[in-house]
Design a protein around this motif. Sequence first.
Motif, PDB file in Angstrom:
ATOM      1  N   GLU B  12     -78.547  72.491 -98.656  1.00 19.02           N
ATOM      2  CA  GLU B  12     -79.012  73.878 -99.086  1.00 19.02           C
ATOM      3  C   GLU B  12     -78.708  74.030-100.501  1.00 19.02           C
ATOM      4  OE1 GLU B  12     -77.082  77.346 -97.211  1.00 19.02           O
ATOM      5  OE2 GLU B  12     -79.118  78.364 -97.327  1.00 19.02           O
ATOM      6  N   GLY B  13     -77.261  73.844-100.783  1.00 19.17           N
ATOM      7  CA  GLY B  13     -76.982  74.051-102.181  1.00 19.17           C
ATOM      8  C   GLY B  13     -77.599  73.081-103.145  1.00 19.17           C
ATOM      9  N   LEU B  14     -77.581  71.848-102.660  1.00 22.99           N
ATOM     10  CA  LEU B  14     -78.340  70.742-103.776  1.00 22.99           C
ATOM     11  C   LEU B  14     -79.711  71.308-104.065  1.00 22.99           C
ATOM     12  CD1 LEU B  14     -77.156  67.576-102.030  1.00 22.99           C
ATOM     13  CD2 LEU B  14     -76.347  68.215-104.308  1.00 22.99           C
ATOM     14  N   PHE B  16     -80.736  74.283-103.921  1.00 19.61           N
ATOM     15  CA  PHE B  16     -80.378  75.434-104.927  1.00 19.61           C
ATOM     16  C   PHE B  16     -80.230  75.040-106.400  1.00 19.61           C
ATOM     17  CE2 PHE B  16     -77.397  78.227-106.728  1.00 19.61           C
ATOM     18  CZ  PHE B  16     -78.063  79.381-107.284  1.00 19.61           C
ATOM     19  N   VAL B  17     -79.157  74.290-106.609  1.00 21.55           N
ATOM     20  CA  VAL B  17     -78.647  73.813-108.099  1.00 21.55           C
ATOM     21  C   VAL B  17     -79.870  73.217-108.640  1.00 21.55           C
ATOM     22  CG1 VAL B  17     -76.309  73.991-107.613  1.00 21.55           C
ATOM     23  CG2 VAL B  17     -77.316  71.795-107.382  1.00 21.55           C
ATOM     24  N   SER B  18     -80.724  72.387-108.036  1.00 19.18           N
ATOM     25  CA  SER B  18     -81.710  71.378-108.496  1.00 19.18           C
ATOM     26  C   SER B  18     -82.779  72.275-109.121  1.00 19.18           C
ATOM     27  CB  SER B  18     -82.445  70.411-107.638  1.00 19.18           C
ATOM     28  OG  SER B  18     -81.391  69.517-107.081  1.00 19.18           O
ATOM     29  N   GLY B  19     -82.879  73.520-108.843  1.00 16.03           N
ATOM     30  CA  GLY B  19     -83.770  74.217-109.434  1.00 16.03           C
ATOM     31  C   GLY B  19     -85.202  73.989-109.379  1.00 16.03           C
ATOM     32  N   GLU B  20     -85.926  74.252-110.716  1.00 13.64           N
ATOM     33  CA  GLU B  20     -87.476  73.988-110.703  1.00 13.64           C
ATOM     34  C   GLU B  20     -87.567  72.502-110.514  1.00 13.64           C
ATOM     35  OE1 GLU B  20     -89.190  76.680-113.315  1.00 13.64           O
ATOM     36  OE2 GLU B  20     -87.947  78.255-112.368  1.00 13.64           O
ATOM     37  N   ILE B  23     -85.253  68.176-105.631  1.00 12.81           N
ATOM     38  CA  ILE B  23     -84.394  67.099-105.502  1.00 12.81           C
ATOM     39  C   ILE B  23     -85.147  66.237-104.166  1.00 12.81           C
ATOM     40  CG2 ILE B  23     -83.028  68.423-103.934  1.00 12.81           C
ATOM     41  CD1 ILE B  23     -80.666  66.508-104.868  1.00 12.81           C
ATOM     42  N   PHE B  68     -86.362  75.582-103.860  1.00 15.24           N
ATOM     43  CA  PHE B  68     -86.666  76.703-103.352  1.00 15.24           C
ATOM     44  C   PHE B  68     -87.638  77.624-104.137  1.00 15.24           C
ATOM     45  CE2 PHE B  68     -82.207  76.720-101.690  1.00 15.24           C
ATOM     46  CZ  PHE B  68     -82.433  76.884-100.380  1.00 15.24           C
TER      47      PHE B  68
END
Lengths: 194, 194, 250
Positions: B12-14, B16-20, B23, B68
């Motif tokens: 979930e966090g990965l 999220f940080v991967s943005g637009e 991943i 996301f």
Amino acid sequence: MSRSAEHKAVIEGLIFVSGEEGIDKKQIADVLQITVASVEELLVELIQSYKSEERGMEIIEIAGSFQFVTKREHAAYYERLVSAPSHASLSQAALETLAIIAYKQPITRAEIEEVRGVKTEKPLQTLSTKGLITETGRAEGTGRAILYGTTKNFLEHFGLKSLQELPPLPEQVNDQSIEEEADLFFSKFQETME
Amino acid sequence: MSRSAEHKAVIEGLIFVSGEEGIDKKQIADVLQITVASVEELLVELIQSYKSEERGMEIIEIAGSFQFVTKREHAAYYERLVSAPSHASLSQAALETLAIIAYKQPITRAEIEEVRGVKTEKPLQTLSTKGLITETGRAEGTGRAILYGTTKNFLEHFGLKSLQELPPLPEQVNDQSIEEEADLFFSKFQETME
Amino acid sequence: MKYSVKVDAFEGPLDLLLHLITSYEVDIYDIPVAAITEQYMNYIHTMQELKLDVASEYLVMAATLLAIKSKMLLPKQEVQDFDQQMEIEMDEDPREDLVRRLIEYRKFKQAAVGLKEKETARSMIFTREAMDLTYYESQEEDVNPVANVTIYDMLAAMQKIFTKKLEKAPRRTTIERQEIPIETRMKQIINDIRSSGRRKFSELFASSNREHLVVTFLAVLELMKTKDVTCEQENNFSEIFIYATKENEV
């Protein structure tokens, strides 16, 4: 879906789209057309749900804005993905200078140098370039020296909600205990001398 | 927390940080050091949990990458957010991209990405749509990449007569301040002499 | 006289004094000025012997310490009173101002540690850029594409990029600053040892240049690895001697 459940979902989405810039309660209230108090209530529930569950992110408040961040205990995983550190650390000189400014703002360079006992031009320049401090005005009196203060960026760099969240200065809690320790030391010393 | 619950949280966090950029499964598997099959299994659960619950976001797969996005049924709220008088019309990403183009035009996308350190496709598209930048030609050499520059519209909206009126760039970050960071004992002593 | 140089970054004379006070475990409110002054002067002398520029602030502090020391040696004029304690308390302690400054400085040095902890905690969480919301903007013609954005916001964005770049940079700089090639230093060391038969380890580190020290250390390690030199040490912490092992070329 109940009204408040939908509102909570939208708050989650609003915080999500705001990314690292974050969003404050007032903005959320404007979008949802509800009161700030209602927003606060829903926020508490939302923040709690991210804390209690097995989640990858959590919601934190920095400088009055709410944002999603990854959880600290998972840092090692994200470091594998992101090669560069998200925050470079400041030098000791810069940290000391920043600490003095943070607790005593607004403050002039001369006053900072008085505390540190050394010239402080370079750390001040570094801190300005990094946007952690800014000129907040001019001191009264001759020379009208520049006064420095911390910025919103400062709160962000250290993950603080506000300046009130700074840990209390040792003086305010400790000075007495240091003296007590000293007294204790002396009374012991005298005992052994007698 | 069970092993797989922690892995799910990190996925979930990965995402999220991967943005637009998103991943893919392989990257996730590499970070978690588990098989792609295990990642797939956890991903299905995670995607499902976002679908079934009352959430503000959901996870979608685009060209093999997971990211996301906000929920379509909440569109009205985001429209209200962007139309709010306080809302800045350009994201930080778009502003950075615009700044680089303004000061370094004509410039290719690859050069912009070199400076920003991240993909810049979307900000470029936004800025084009808003009529602030335009293609000004093609770079020499292989590939003949598109060169970008600012438009007349850009000058008008920022109230500039010409590009010469752009404020000077902040002092270039120089080796001096890097040395300050390098924390060398001897340079410190010299620094205090200045 | 035996003293040790702590190769560390002191943030100025107050920092150095605090260090001395802590390492000699003396009470900051009752500094044994004579002893601390001696340590302080030793430090300054060492710095000068190493041909380092000693910042003027360090010298000013040295003068202050000497002045306090001499004031404290002055004989008290008052008659030996029964309540001697009273007299001393009423007299101004020549150390008072220095103690006040040390305590004030120590307060912020501790606060800096607190900030450092916050900074470290912050560096362990990750976030992402704000999402592009252009899609949600209304498509009306006369909408200002840069509403609420000024040229200075753009400048701030540019500044942020520079800061990001700077933050990534330091990792490289220290490594790139190798101006003396290790090979050169290895040759110097081996020639040096051959000419004198053996060398004290400490003699190789006469230079005050930090980079030189590092390169020398690496060169010795490399020479040991290539078995061109051997090192001997009789006891723990005693002097290390370096011998050349082969007479052939390096």
